[in-house]
Design a protein around this motif. Structure first.
Motif, short mmCIF file in Angstrom:
data_model
loop_
_atom_site.label_atom_id
_atom_site.label_comp_id
_atom_site.label_asym_id
_atom_site.label_seq_id
_atom_site.Cartn_x
_atom_site.Cartn_y
_atom_site.Cartn_z
N ASP A 4 0.99 -1.26 0.22
CA ASP A 4 0.15 -0.49 0.15
C ASP A 4 0.74 1.34 0.62
N GLY A 23 -7.68 -2.24 -0.87
CA GLY A 23 -7.89 -3.87 -0.78
C GLY A 23 -6.92 -4.10 0.50
N GLU A 24 -5.93 -4.08 0.39
CA GLU A 24 -4.28 -3.90 1.29
C GLU A 24 -3.60 -2.85 2.34
#
Length: 520
Positions: free
Chosen positions: A194, A247-248
């Motif tokens: 990220d 998402g992560e």
């Protein structure tokens, strides 16, 4: 010997090196100032440059370790830290030293992020992990106990550079053990890094600490400081927005819905922002105010460090018997009581004024360290242990970085007010002179500051500088105690035993478990 014990040895050696470096550096700061001509702000950055990069990158390191392999990243961290230590020892000026310290923080981030995850993957939850965490805590106690002595002896005998050169052979030994004896593991479900989260979080933290460190010099209402604080707040908001959408995420905000997870992070911040951040100012008091050499100051740190060493294995043995929130809260409260006992120092007092507080605070930290380390990786699924350890270390290092900056601002501000009060009616009471006198007393350069002062005024000005130092010193110790007490209350309120994994881990492959990828 079983692999799990080799894992514990490798992690303990690396942790020993990291913590030895921190305690050794604290003792060596006055010598660094004298040799490199460092200012009070430079001394703050010697500690903060390391803590800042470590805090900013430890989450990223934990995510990378879960994806690329924990053993591999652990070795990378050891190598970076060792090379950066060599560069620190070769530093020709404060700027070079602080840049090298920042690089050390990069290596430290990787090592911290992976260390607890490596222990968690080898020792099942319950009594066995409690024993491992107790031994891990004892390692912390040994490093803290001998750090001031080793640092003092090396600084007095070989120069401050040797405290950094010491890390090179220790790092090489840890790398050898890791390659030969540890297994590789990773999270098979991990995806990409990220990077937006890394950028916004790191930027927010850097701007905040920079504003806090520069606030006294620039003026708290100055355009620069207000802009830095506003930019930090904006980047923090951006970070939260990013982490809610990706998402992560680097910092999964959903984990903070687990009360115990939030509680252990705030406890880590509280102890680091109070006692650990205040070690800088305790060192300045022992060496620059009382006039002890680095080795003499190291000897006087023994009570706090030996108390921590004795308490840590006891805490490890009690982990499976006493609720974690009770131990965590008690450790923070005891540390806070120790800080209160240290405050109230007066002119003419000897170092023994601190002795009772040293013993009490050391016992509190020894009780606290193993339980924080255990709970940090026991309230999340095992495959996320790298991320959990990284988040916990982030809160530790943010506490140190922000604590040093905040206490420094209060210390100098309160000290300057007191010095101005003592000097009222004299030319030295005007402008920045009171603040400069307090900084001179803090950095050990008061004699140089008095050199250009008329003989008949020197006694008054020296007295004002010393009284200002003590006023600021006592205030930050008291405020640090209150931060520790607040952490104790929060831990007691948030941490819940039912959320902590205390049962032995199920065999790999049974229903309800998540297998990890492992290679020899």
């Amino acid at each position: 010997m079983e692999r799990k014990w080799w894992t514990l040895i490798a992690v303990s050696v690396a942790t020993f090196m990291l913590l030895l470096d921190i305690t050794v550096v604290n003792v060596a700061l006055p010598s660094i100032r004298a040799d490199l001509g460092a200012s009070f702000t430079d001394l703050q950055w010697v500690v903060d440059a390391y803590a800042l990069t470590l805090a900013a990158l430890v989450l990223t390191a934990g995510s990378l370790a879960d994806r690329l392999g924990r053993r591999r990243l652990f070795v990378v961290g050891l190598a970076i830290f060792s090379v950066a230590s060599l560069l620190c020892g070769l530093a020709p000026d404060p700027t070079f030293l602080n840049l090298a310290r920042a690089l050390q923080g990069v290596g430290g981030a990787v090592m911290f992020a992976v260390s607890l995850a490596l222990i968690a993957q080898e020792f099942p939850a319950g009594r066995e992990r409690g024993t491992a965490m107790g031994l891990y805590g004892a390692t912390i106690g040994v490093a803290v106990a001998i750090g001031p002595l080793v640092g003092g002896a090396l600084t007095d005998g070989l120069g401050w550079e040797s405290i950094f050169f010491l890390n090179v052979p220790i790092g090489a030994a840890a790398i050898a053990i890791t390659y030969l004896k540890l297994r590789e593991t990773r999270d098979p479900h991990a995806t990409r890094i990220d990077w937006p989260g890394v950028a916004t979080f790191s930027g927010a933290l850097f701007l905040l600490v920079l504003a806090l460190v520069r606030g006294n010099d620039e003026g708290w209402g100055s355009t620069l400081i207000v802009t830095l604080l506003a930019a930090s707040a904006a980047m923090l908001v951006a970070c939260i927005a990013v982490e809610r959408r990706v998402g992560e995420p680097m910092l999964p905000l959903g984990l903070f819905k687990i009360r115990s997870f939030t509680g252990v992070q705030l406890a880590a911040f509280a102890v680091s922002g109070s006692l650990f951040a205040l070690f800088l100012y305790l060192t300045l008091y022992l060496q620059n105010y009382l006039g002890y050499s680095p080795f003499q100051a190291g000897l006087r740190y023994l009570p706090i460090t030996l108390a921590s060493f004795v308490a840590a294995p006891i805490a490890g043995a009690l982990l499976s018997r006493i609720p974690a929130r009770i131990m965590m809260s008690a450790g923070l409260a005891i540390a806070g009581i120790g800080l209160l006992l240290m405050s109230g120092v007066e002119a003419g007092d000897e170092w023994t004024t601190l002795l009772g507080g040293f013993l009490v605070a050391g016992g509190g930290v020894g009780l606290l360290n193993p339980v924080i380390a255990d709970v940090a990786v026991s309230v999340v699924p095992k495959e996320r242990s790298g991320m959990a350890a990284g988040i916990n270390d982030t809160f530790h290092q943010v506490g140190v970085a922000v604590g040093i900056a905040v206490w420094g601002a209060i210390f100098v501000g309160r000290g300057a007010d007191k010095a101005a009060e003592v000097l009222a009616g004299s030319p030295a009471a005007s402008g920045d002179r009171p603040r400069q006198l307090v900084e001179a007393a803090s950095s050990g350069s008061l004699n140089q500051a008095l050199a250009g002062v008329p003989q008949h005024s020197q006694h008054l000005i020296a007295s004002a500088a010393h009284q200002g130092f003590l006023a600021g010193f006592n205030d930050v110790l008291t405020l640090g105690a209150f931060l520790s007490f607040a952490g104790a209350a929060v831990a007691l309120w948030l941490v819940r035993e039912r959320e902590i994994d205390r049962e032995p881990a199920q065999p790999e492959g049974e229903p309800g478990t998540v297998a990890e990828v492992a290679t020899p």
